[in-house]
Structure formats: structure tokens, C-alpha cells
Design a protein around this motif. Structure first.
Motif, PDB file in Angstrom:
ATOM      1  N   TYR A  79       0.810  -1.224   0.000  1.00 51.83           N
ATOM      2  CA  TYR A  79       0.000   0.000   0.000  1.00 51.83           C
ATOM      3  C   TYR A  79       0.845   1.276   0.000  1.00 51.83           C
ATOM      4  O   TYR A  79       0.301   2.367  -0.129  1.00 51.83           O
ATOM      5  CB  TYR A  79      -0.940   0.027   1.211  1.00 51.83           C
ATOM      6  CG  TYR A  79      -2.174  -0.814   1.036  1.00 51.83           C
ATOM      7  CD1 TYR A  79      -3.158  -0.457   0.123  1.00 51.83           C
ATOM      8  CD2 TYR A  79      -2.378  -1.959   1.788  1.00 51.83           C
ATOM      9  CE1 TYR A  79      -4.302  -1.217  -0.039  1.00 51.83           C
ATOM     10  CE2 TYR A  79      -3.513  -2.732   1.640  1.00 51.83           C
ATOM     11  CZ  TYR A  79      -4.476  -2.351   0.724  1.00 51.83           C
ATOM     12  OH  TYR A  79      -5.606  -3.115   0.571  1.00 51.83           O
ATOM     13  N   HIS A  80       2.162   1.199   0.156  1.00 54.08           N
ATOM     14  CA  HIS A  80       2.998   2.409   0.258  1.00 54.08           C
ATOM     15  C   HIS A  80       2.852   3.315  -0.961  1.00 54.08           C
ATOM     16  O   HIS A  80       2.594   4.512  -0.824  1.00 54.08           O
ATOM     17  CB  HIS A  80       4.471   2.047   0.445  1.00 54.08           C
ATOM     18  CG  HIS A  80       4.783   1.580   1.831  1.00 54.08           C
ATOM     19  ND1 HIS A  80       6.037   1.680   2.367  1.00 54.08           N
ATOM     20  CD2 HIS A  80       4.019   0.998   2.794  1.00 54.08           C
ATOM     21  CE1 HIS A  80       6.039   1.200   3.598  1.00 54.08           C
ATOM     22  NE2 HIS A  80       4.821   0.763   3.881  1.00 54.08           N
ATOM     23  N   SER A  81       3.045   2.778  -2.140  1.00 51.86           N
ATOM     24  CA  SER A  81       2.987   3.603  -3.349  1.00 51.86           C
ATOM     25  C   SER A  81       1.600   4.214  -3.568  1.00 51.86           C
ATOM     26  O   SER A  81       1.503   5.416  -3.835  1.00 51.86           O
ATOM     27  CB  SER A  81       3.416   2.775  -4.554  1.00 51.86           C
ATOM     28  OG  SER A  81       3.406   3.561  -5.718  1.00 51.86           O
ATOM     29  N   PRO A  82       0.506   3.439  -3.449  1.00 47.57           N
ATOM     30  CA  PRO A  82      -0.811   4.051  -3.611  1.00 47.57           C
ATOM     31  C   PRO A  82      -1.082   5.175  -2.604  1.00 47.57           C
ATOM     32  O   PRO A  82      -1.681   6.195  -2.963  1.00 47.57           O
ATOM     33  CB  PRO A  82      -1.788   2.888  -3.409  1.00 47.57           C
ATOM     34  CG  PRO A  82      -1.017   1.675  -3.771  1.00 47.57           C
ATOM     35  CD  PRO A  82       0.399   1.973  -3.334  1.00 47.57           C
ATOM     36  N   VAL A  83      -0.635   5.005  -1.358  1.00 52.03           N
ATOM     37  CA  VAL A  83      -0.850   6.049  -0.354  1.00 52.03           C
ATOM     38  C   VAL A  83      -0.043   7.293  -0.711  1.00 52.03           C
ATOM     39  O   VAL A  83      -0.550   8.414  -0.652  1.00 52.03           O
ATOM     40  CB  VAL A  83      -0.514   5.546   1.070  1.00 52.03           C
ATOM     41  CG1 VAL A  83      -0.456   6.701   2.068  1.00 52.03           C
ATOM     42  CG2 VAL A  83      -1.530   4.497   1.510  1.00 52.03           C
TER      43      VAL A  83
END
Length: 117
Positions: A79-83
Motif C-alpha cells: 500500500y505504500h505507493s498508492p498512499v
């Protein structure tokens, strides 16, 4: 279903007719109105694509022009990149640069409903 558990350091959102430079000089902090709703919309497709429950924390800052930039994201890497992308897409109001801390919970609303039966 994405729920923003808490947003720390967020002043109340108020509309401003000032330019970003005037707002920064006036001492008004930068704000992101309806940040929870914005993030839920911006992250909905990522949540459907990834399809896993997760708890994350993120820190971001909003500069004098109202641009948001993720400083850190903690939690499952998927989820790091989408956040980070969602934070950079927030519609914020400029002012005195402000730092925010946010806790996010990605959950499967269908399984949550099934558990209540």
C-alpha cells in the motif's frame, strides 16, 4: 472500505480568499478539507486491486501553495505507493506549511458485514 482512523495536527478547515503567499504570511496553516473522504476516493481502486486488509500510518506535509507531499508511510509495503500517490493528489489549501500524521485502515466491508451475523 477505507477508514481514516485519525488525523493528528489538523486545524479546522476554513475557506480562504487569500492567495497562498498571503495565507502563509498571515500565519494561517495549510489545510486539506475533507481529507478522509478525499483519501477514500483516491485509494478505492488500489484497495480493490490489492484486496487485503491493512493498517498504515503516514506523515505528510502541505506547503504554502497547498501541495501535499508524503514524508513517510508505515505498514504493508503493497500500500505504500498508492498512499504516496493519493497524498500527492489531495486538494489542499495553502498557508503556513503544516505537517500531518494519519492512520489508515483498509478493510473488507463484505467480511466485516459477514462477521456481524
Amino acid at each position: 472500505m477505507l477508514s481514516a482512523v485519525s488525523l493528528c495536527g489538523a486545524p479546522s478547515a476554513r475557506a480562504s480568499a487569500l492567495t497562498p503567499e498571503q495565507a502563509a504570511q498571515s500565519g494561517r496553516p495549510s489545510v486539506c478539507p475533507a481529507v478522509q473522504e478525499q483519501l477514500a476516493e483516491l485509494l478505492a481502486s488500489s484497495q480493490q486491486r490489492i484486496g487485503r486488509e491493512a493498517d498504515l500510518s503516514a506523515e505528510f506535509e502541505v506547503d504554502a501553495q497547498g501541495r501535499a507531499r508524503a514524508l513517510s508511510v508505515q505498514g504493508p509495503r503493497r500500500y505504500h505507493s498508492p498512499v504516496r500517490i493519493a497524498v500527492s493528489s489531495l486538494d489542499c489549501k495553502g498557508g503556513r506549511p503544516q505537517r500531518y500524521a494519519l492512520n489508515l485502515r483498509f478493510s473488507d466491508s463484505f467480511s466485516a458485514k459477514a462477521d456481524k451475523r
